[in-house]
Scaffold this motif. Structure first.
Motif, PDB file in Angstrom:
ATOM      1  N   LYS A  68      40.998  27.500  48.633  1.00 35.50           N
ATOM      2  CA  LYS A  68      41.368  27.134  50.007  1.00 35.50           C
ATOM      3  C   LYS A  68      40.184  26.549  50.777  1.00 35.50           C
ATOM      4  N   ARG A  69      39.002  26.569  50.145  1.00 31.04           N
ATOM      5  CA  ARG A  69      37.811  26.030  50.793  1.00 31.04           C
ATOM      6  C   ARG A  69      37.483  24.653  50.244  1.00 31.04           C
ATOM      7  N   ASP A  70      36.712  23.930  51.016  1.00 35.52           N
ATOM      8  CA  ASP A  70      36.292  22.581  50.617  1.00 35.52           C
ATOM      9  C   ASP A  70      35.004  22.680  49.815  1.00 35.52           C
ATOM     10  N   ILE A  71      35.147  22.983  48.506  1.00 42.50           N
ATOM     11  CA  ILE A  71      33.983  23.062  47.638  1.00 42.50           C
ATOM     12  C   ILE A  71      34.168  22.086  46.484  1.00 42.50           C
ATOM     13  N   PRO A  72      33.080  21.660  45.832  1.00 41.07           N
ATOM     14  CA  PRO A  72      33.206  20.745  44.697  1.00 41.07           C
ATOM     15  C   PRO A  72      34.114  21.324  43.610  1.00 41.07           C
ATOM     16  N   PHE A  73      34.858  20.445  42.938  1.00 44.68           N
ATOM     17  CA  PHE A  73      35.796  20.888  41.916  1.00 44.68           C
ATOM     18  C   PHE A  73      35.085  21.602  40.772  1.00 44.68           C
ATOM     19  N   GLY A  74      33.819  21.242  40.539  1.00 42.14           N
ATOM     20  CA  GLY A  74      33.051  21.916  39.500  1.00 42.14           C
ATOM     21  C   GLY A  74      32.942  23.413  39.741  1.00 42.14           C
ATOM     22  N   GLY A  75      32.884  23.822  41.005  1.00 47.38           N
ATOM     23  CA  GLY A  75      32.840  25.246  41.331  1.00 47.38           C
ATOM     24  C   GLY A  75      34.142  25.945  40.968  1.00 47.38           C
ATOM     25  N   ILE A  76      35.252  25.273  41.224  1.00 44.96           N
ATOM     26  CA  ILE A  76      36.561  25.819  40.860  1.00 44.96           C
ATOM     27  C   ILE A  76      36.681  25.929  39.337  1.00 44.96           C
ATOM     28  N   VAL A  77      36.227  24.881  38.631  1.00 45.82           N
ATOM     29  CA  VAL A  77      36.261  24.891  37.159  1.00 45.82           C
ATOM     30  C   VAL A  77      35.449  26.063  36.616  1.00 45.82           C
ATOM     31  N   ALA A  78      34.283  26.305  37.211  1.00 46.53           N
ATOM     32  CA  ALA A  78      33.413  27.390  36.753  1.00 46.53           C
ATOM     33  C   ALA A  78      34.128  28.733  36.812  1.00 46.53           C
ATOM     34  N   VAL A  79      34.723  29.040  37.946  1.00 43.93           N
ATOM     35  CA  VAL A  79      35.398  30.329  38.106  1.00 43.93           C
ATOM     36  C   VAL A  79      36.644  30.398  37.233  1.00 43.93           C
ATOM     37  N   ALA A  80      37.351  29.276  37.096  1.00 39.35           N
ATOM     38  CA  ALA A  80      38.537  29.248  36.243  1.00 39.35           C
ATOM     39  C   ALA A  80      38.180  29.519  34.785  1.00 39.35           C
ATOM     40  N   LEU A  81      37.065  28.963  34.312  1.00 42.17           N
ATOM     41  CA  LEU A  81      36.638  29.195  32.931  1.00 42.17           C
ATOM     42  C   LEU A  81      36.251  30.655  32.708  1.00 42.17           C
ATOM     43  N   ILE A  82      35.550  31.236  33.662  1.00 44.17           N
ATOM     44  CA  ILE A  82      35.178  32.648  33.542  1.00 44.17           C
ATOM     45  C   ILE A  82      36.428  33.518  33.491  1.00 44.17           C
ATOM     46  N   LEU A  83      37.395  33.228  34.363  1.00 47.07           N
ATOM     47  CA  LEU A  83      38.638  33.993  34.390  1.00 47.07           C
ATOM     48  C   LEU A  83      39.416  33.833  33.081  1.00 47.07           C
ATOM     49  N   ALA A  84      39.501  32.603  32.584  1.00 47.06           N
ATOM     50  CA  ALA A  84      40.224  32.346  31.334  1.00 47.06           C
ATOM     51  C   ALA A  84      39.580  33.076  30.162  1.00 47.06           C
ATOM     52  N   GLY A  85      38.250  33.042  30.092  1.00 43.01           N
ATOM     53  CA  GLY A  85      37.561  33.726  29.013  1.00 43.01           C
ATOM     54  C   GLY A  85      37.768  35.229  29.052  1.00 43.01           C
ATOM     55  N   ALA A  86      37.693  35.794  30.242  1.00 45.38           N
ATOM     56  CA  ALA A  86      37.915  37.235  30.380  1.00 45.38           C
ATOM     57  C   ALA A  86      39.334  37.607  29.978  1.00 45.38           C
ATOM     58  N   LEU A  87      40.309  36.806  30.391  1.00 44.71           N
ATOM     59  CA  LEU A  87      41.706  37.054  30.021  1.00 44.71           C
ATOM     60  C   LEU A  87      41.915  36.959  28.512  1.00 44.71           C
ATOM     61  N   GLY A  88      41.269  35.954  27.900  1.00 46.09           N
ATOM     62  CA  GLY A  88      41.416  35.774  26.462  1.00 46.09           C
ATOM     63  C   GLY A  88      40.978  36.996  25.677  1.00 46.09           C
ATOM     64  N   ASN A  89      39.873  37.599  26.062  1.00 47.56           N
ATOM     65  CA  ASN A  89      39.395  38.786  25.348  1.00 47.56           C
ATOM     66  C   ASN A  89      40.190  40.038  25.707  1.00 47.56           C
ATOM     67  N   ILE A  90      40.738  40.074  26.921  1.00 42.96           N
ATOM     68  CA  ILE A  90      41.594  41.199  27.294  1.00 42.96           C
ATOM     69  C   ILE A  90      42.857  41.222  26.443  1.00 42.96           C
ATOM     70  N   ILE A  91      43.418  40.042  26.158  1.00 43.71           N
ATOM     71  CA  ILE A  91      44.620  39.974  25.325  1.00 43.71           C
ATOM     72  C   ILE A  91      44.356  40.607  23.962  1.00 43.71           C
ATOM     73  N   ASP A  92      43.203  40.288  23.363  1.00 39.73           N
ATOM     74  CA  ASP A  92      42.842  40.897  22.078  1.00 39.73           C
ATOM     75  C   ASP A  92      42.796  42.419  22.191  1.00 39.73           C
ATOM     76  N   SER A  93      42.049  42.897  23.174  1.00 40.79           N
ATOM     77  CA  SER A  93      41.861  44.338  23.327  1.00 40.79           C
ATOM     78  C   SER A  93      43.179  45.059  23.621  1.00 40.79           C
ATOM     79  N   ALA A  94      44.014  44.444  24.435  1.00 41.87           N
ATOM     80  CA  ALA A  94      45.242  45.097  24.855  1.00 41.87           C
ATOM     81  C   ALA A  94      46.335  45.058  23.799  1.00 41.87           C
ATOM     82  N   LEU A  95      46.471  43.924  23.096  1.00 41.23           N
ATOM     83  CA  LEU A  95      47.662  43.704  22.277  1.00 41.23           C
ATOM     84  C   LEU A  95      47.439  43.593  20.778  1.00 41.23           C
ATOM     85  N   TYR A  96      46.268  43.161  20.340  1.00 40.69           N
ATOM     86  CA  TYR A  96      46.091  42.902  18.904  1.00 40.69           C
ATOM     87  C   TYR A  96      46.240  44.159  18.060  1.00 40.69           C
TER      88      TYR A  96
END
Length: 212
Positions: free
Chosen positions: A83-111
């Protein structure tokens, strides 16, 4: 926010597709040598990223709970940043961190529920008749990327031991987190900058009555 969600979805699909392929195609410890410095090496990590372990049953449970809580907080942060006016690279950074954390959670939770145990002489199958190898939140994270870019002996003045760089085995989710952290460092000024309200002039009743 929509672009960030597409990034998260894309990383998750690639990460899980690769992990499931490795899990159901390789025996534990098996290698697929692509080049001398790029090897797919199947291993499983019961702990944190890059093969770091976090002690025992209670440590594993606490780590899984901590990961879930962290993902929730990062998602809320991402919504706020979008919702803030920040460079898209900042959004990409947080999105990648979130995606990576989710990816490893899926392994731990379901595999542990979905797959049988991988061994050095047996390829794991999905949805075995006898059930999976571990309960909810106690699964192992699948790792496969191994980049032994340099292999050799250190100089004598450094001990002369055999040395491999880069030794840790990791996965796409770990790479997404590391890339996201790197981008976050580059965009830290815009991402962590609080909204500047100091420049907003407070209008007193006297000022309101003044005519231009």
């Amino acid at each position: 926010m929509r672009k960030a969600l597409w990034i998260i979805l894309g990383v998750l699909i690639l990460d899980q597709a690769l992990k499931i392929w490795v899990k159901t195609s390789f025996t534990l410890g098996e290698d697929l040598v692509i080049t001398d410095w790029f090897i797919l090496h199947f291993t499983e990590n019961p702990g944190m990223a890059f093969g770091v372990e976090f002690g025992g049953t209670w440590g594993k449970l606490l780590l899984s709970v901590f990961r879930i809580a962290t993902v929730v907080l990062i998602f809320l942060w991402l919504k706020k940043l979008s919702k803030r006016d920040i460079p898209f690279g900042g959004i990409v950074a947080v999105a990648l961190i979130l995606a990576g954390a989710l990816g490893n959670i899926i392994d731990s939770a379901l595999y542990g529920i979905i797959f049988e145990a991988s061994t050095y002489d047996h390829i794991s199958q999905a949805f075995p008749a006898d059930g999976g190898y571990a309960p909810f939140l106690f699964g192992k994270v699948v790792d496969m990327f191994y980049f032994p870019i340099f292999k050799g002996y250190l100089p004598e003045w450094l001990g002369g031991d055999y040395f491999v760089f880069f030794r840790p085995v990791f996965n796409l989710a770990d790479a997404a987190i590391s890339t996201g952290v790197g981008l976050l460092i580059l965009h830290q000024k815009s991402v962590f900058k609080e909204e500047d309200t100091s420049s907003k002039e407070e209008i007193s009743p006297e000022n309101q009555n003044k005519q231009p």
